[in-house]
Design a protein around this motif. Structure first.
Motif, PDB file in Angstrom:
ATOM      1  N   THR A   1       0.854  -1.189   0.000  1.00  0.00           N
ATOM      2  CA  THR A   1       0.000   0.000   0.000  1.00  0.00           C
ATOM      3  C   THR A   1       0.890   1.239   0.000  1.00  0.00           C
ATOM      4  OG1 THR A   1      -1.716  -1.147   1.261  1.00  0.00           O
ATOM      5  CG2 THR A   1      -1.798   1.258   1.232  1.00  0.00           C
TER       6      THR A   1
ATOM      7  N   SER B   1      -1.572   6.535  -1.278  1.00  0.00           N
ATOM      8  CA  SER B   1      -2.906   5.932  -1.373  1.00  0.00           C
ATOM      9  C   SER B   1      -3.600   5.953  -0.017  1.00  0.00           C
ATOM     10  CB  SER B   1      -2.799   4.494  -1.882  1.00  0.00           C
ATOM     11  OG  SER B   1      -2.259   4.458  -3.179  1.00  0.00           O
TER      12      SER B   1
ATOM     13  N   ASP C   1      -4.748   9.463   0.675  1.00  0.00           N
ATOM     14  CA  ASP C   1      -5.940   9.801  -0.098  1.00  0.00           C
ATOM     15  C   ASP C   1      -7.191   9.213   0.553  1.00  0.00           C
ATOM     16  OD1 ASP C   1      -7.131  10.889  -2.640  1.00  0.00           O
ATOM     17  OD2 ASP C   1      -7.677   8.776  -2.888  1.00  0.00           O
ATOM     18  N   ALA C   2      -7.107   7.953   0.970  1.00  0.00           N
ATOM     19  CA  ALA C   2      -8.249   7.310   1.618  1.00  0.00           C
ATOM     20  C   ALA C   2      -8.592   8.010   2.933  1.00  0.00           C
ATOM     21  CB  ALA C   2      -7.940   5.839   1.865  1.00  0.00           C
TER      22      ALA C   2
ATOM     23  N   ARG D   1      -4.104  -1.420   5.482  1.00  0.00           N
ATOM     24  CA  ARG D   1      -3.052  -1.376   4.469  1.00  0.00           C
ATOM     25  C   ARG D   1      -2.347  -2.718   4.495  1.00  0.00           C
ATOM     26  NH1 ARG D   1       2.202   0.736   7.685  1.00  0.00           N
ATOM     27  NH2 ARG D   1       3.259   0.049   5.812  1.00  0.00           N
TER      28      ARG D   1
ATOM     29  N   TYR E   1     -12.494   3.277  -0.882  1.00  0.00           N
ATOM     30  CA  TYR E   1     -11.230   3.985  -0.725  1.00  0.00           C
ATOM     31  C   TYR E   1      -9.997   3.096  -0.533  1.00  0.00           C
ATOM     32  CZ  TYR E   1     -14.309   7.997  -0.217  1.00  0.00           C
ATOM     33  OH  TYR E   1     -15.255   8.944  -0.440  1.00  0.00           O
ATOM     34  N   GLU E   2     -10.140   1.885  -0.024  1.00  0.00           N
ATOM     35  CA  GLU E   2      -8.947   1.053   0.112  1.00  0.00           C
ATOM     36  C   GLU E   2      -8.472   0.605  -1.264  1.00  0.00           C
ATOM     37  OE1 GLU E   2      -9.221  -0.815   4.619  1.00  0.00           O
ATOM     38  OE2 GLU E   2      -9.403  -2.148   2.897  1.00  0.00           O
ATOM     39  N   SER E   3      -7.168   0.555  -1.439  1.00  0.00           N
ATOM     40  CA  SER E   3      -6.585   0.266  -2.754  1.00  0.00           C
ATOM     41  C   SER E   3      -6.298  -1.216  -2.958  1.00  0.00           C
ATOM     42  CB  SER E   3      -5.285   1.062  -2.933  1.00  0.00           C
ATOM     43  OG  SER E   3      -4.355   0.732  -1.903  1.00  0.00           O
ATOM     44  N   HIS E   4      -6.787  -2.078  -2.072  1.00  0.00           N
ATOM     45  CA  HIS E   4      -6.512  -3.510  -2.155  1.00  0.00           C
ATOM     46  C   HIS E   4      -7.731  -4.283  -1.679  1.00  0.00           C
ATOM     47  CE1 HIS E   4      -5.532  -2.128   1.910  1.00  0.00           C
ATOM     48  NE2 HIS E   4      -6.023  -3.295   2.316  1.00  0.00           N
TER      49      HIS E   4
END
Length: 388
Positions: free
Chosen positions: A103, A107, A110-111, A130, A284-287
C-alpha cells in the motif's frame, strides 16, 4: 515451539502438491496439531460429511464469497505420508496471488483524507487497512516455529485451501466460542491500540472505539434473543502492543454458523455503523482484504472456536531475480479511524501491528529479504511448489 520431523515432512509434501491442510495451536497450547485432506472433485475445498465434522475453517472479509473454505480433519501427518498417491499431484493453483506492491503512503493519505470529513459530519468509525509486501527467503517451517513461539495466548495457524491460498496468522481476538451444549457462547470486544510499554489511563479516542465494538456485539447477541452479560473493561497484550478488551457471554438457543455471519465483520475490523464503514472501505482502500478481517477457527466435537483473522499474511512460494527462493508475503493491518484521528499516528499503528511478523520474515539475513517499493514486479515469479 518446535515442529516434529513427521509434521515437517508432511508440510513439505502438502505444500508442494497443494493439498488442503492446517497446522494450528489453540490459545494456551505449546504444541501444534496438523491435519490434511484431499481436494474435492471440483478442485475446491473438500466437502464435509456432515455439519458436525471436526474441521478448520477460514472465510473472506465481509463474507464476500458464498462459502467458507474448510479443511476436514481427515488425515494426520503420519497418515498422509503413508497413503499419499501421485494421482493427487498438480492440483490447480488459487486464482488469487499476493500483490508485489505494498500500500503506497499516498494511497493511504488519499483514503484517510476522504474518510475524515464524513466522520466529522456523521460520527462513527471506519477501520482503514493497508498491507506491507515482503519477500522472505527463510524456510517456511522456521518462520512458523518462531511466529507460533512469540506468544501462547493467541490462535496460531498456517493453512492452505484452493480458494484462499496459503495464510499464516496469530490472532488474539476471539469472535465466538461455543460450548458442547450449543447453548452458551463467549466472545470479546477488542479495539483500541497503544504500545505495550505505555502506562496510565487510555485516551478518549481508544475508549470510544472500544465502546462501539462492545455495543455492536452486545446488541447483535440480544437481537438473536440471547441473555447477554458484558464483562469489565481490561486490556490484552500482543507482543509489542496492547488492546482494550471486554469479554462478553451469552446464553440461549444458538445457531453458531448463523451467529458468526451476523457478527462478522465486527466494528473492530470494519467500523460503525457497519454498512457505511464497509462502503468507505470498498470505495477507498486500494486492495482487497481477502481473508484479512474475516474469521478462522476450528470445530472440534461440535464446539466452535472462531477468531478474527488478525496479525496475518497471505503468502505464496516465489523466486526473486531468479536468485532468491522463498515466499512473497502480504502482511495486513488496520486502524480505527474516528473524527479525531491523526493520519501519521494511524499509519504508525498499522506498522506496529505488522512489525512482529515482519521481523520474523526478515530473519537475521538482511541481504536477501526485500520489502515494499524495492520489489520489481518483473523480477518476481510465483512458482507452483517448493521445499519448505
Amino acid at each position: 515451539m518446535k515442529i516434529d520431523s513427521v509434521t515437517r515432512d508432511a508440510l513439505e509434501m502438502v505444500i508442494r502438491h497443494k493439498l488442503p491442510f492446517v497446522l494450528f495451536a489453540l490459545p494456551g497450547k505449546d504444541s501444534a496439531d496438523f491435519y490434511t485432506s484431499i481436494v474435492g472433485p471440483s478442485g475446491c475445498s473438500p466437502a464435509l460429511d456432515n455439519d458436525t465434522d471436526d474441521c478448520f475453517f477460514i472465510n473472506f472479509f465481509d463474507n464476500d464469497e458464498p462459502y467458507t473454505a474448510t479443511v476436514p480433519f481427515r488425515y494426520t501427518a503420519a497418515e498422509i505420508l503413508k497413503m499419499f498417491h501421485p494421482t493427487w499431484w498438480n492440483q490447480p493453483n488459487p486464482e488469487i496471488r499476493p500483490r508485489v506492491s505494498a500500500t503506497y503512503r499516498a494511497s493511504y493519505h488519499d483514503a484517510f483524507s476522504h474518510i475524515i470529513p464524513r466522520l466529522k459530519a456523521d460520527g462513527g468509525k471506519v477501520v482503514l487497512s493497508r498491507h506491507r509486501t515482503i519477500f522472505a527467503s527463510r524456510h517456511l517451517i522456521d518462520i512458523v516455529e518462531e511466529y507460533f513461539s512469540l506468544t501462547d495466548n493467541t490462535f496460531r495457524y498456517l493453512c492452505y485451501t484452493p480458494e484462499t491460498g496459503v495464510w499464516l496468522g496469530s490472532t488474539p481476538e476471539l469472535l465466538l466460542e461455543s460450548d458442547r451444549s450449543g447453548r452458551e457462547v463467549r466472545t470479546m470486544a477488542l479495539a483500541g491500540t497503544r504500545p505495550a510499554d505505555v502506562t496510565g489511563p487510555w485516551d478518549g479516542k481508544n475508549i470510544y472505539e472500544q465502546s462501539l465494538v462492545t455495543e455492536f456485539i452486545a446488541e447483535t447477541l440480544k437481537k438473536e434473543g440471547l441473555d447477554v452479560k458484558v464483562g469489565e473493561l481490561s486490556d490484552k497484550r500482543f507482543v509489542n502492543i496492547r488492546h482494550l478488551c471486554t469479554e462478553i457471554t451469552a446464553r440461549g438457543d444458538i445457531d453458531v454458523p448463523a451467529l458468526l455471519s451476523e457478527l462478522s465483520p465486527t466494528p473492530a475490523v470494519a467500523g460503525y455503523p457497519r454498512e457505511e464503514a464497509l462502503e468507505d472501505i470498498s470505495r477507498y482502500e486500494s486492495h482487497r482484504r481477502l481473508c484479512y478481517g474475516g474469521y478462522v477457527g476450528v470445530r472440534i466435537d461440535g464446539s466452535y472456536k472462531a477468531y478474527v483473522n488478525l496479525r496475518c499474511c497471505f503468502m505464496a512460494p516465489g523466486a526473486l531475480e531468479e536468485r532468491y527462493f522463498g515466499w512473497l508475503c502480504n502482511l495486513y493491518a488496520g486502524g480505527g479511524i474516528v473524527a479525531e484521528s491523526k493520519e501519521e499516528e494511524e499509519w504508525d499503528e498499522t506498522t506496529a501491528k505488522t512489525d512482529a511478523l515482519a521481523k520474523i520474515l526478515f530473519g537475521s539475513d538482511k541481504d536477501s529479504p526485500f520489502e515494499g517499493a524495492v520489489l520489481n514486479p518483473r523480477k518476481i515469479d510465483i512458482i507452483d511448489g517448493m521445499y519448505i
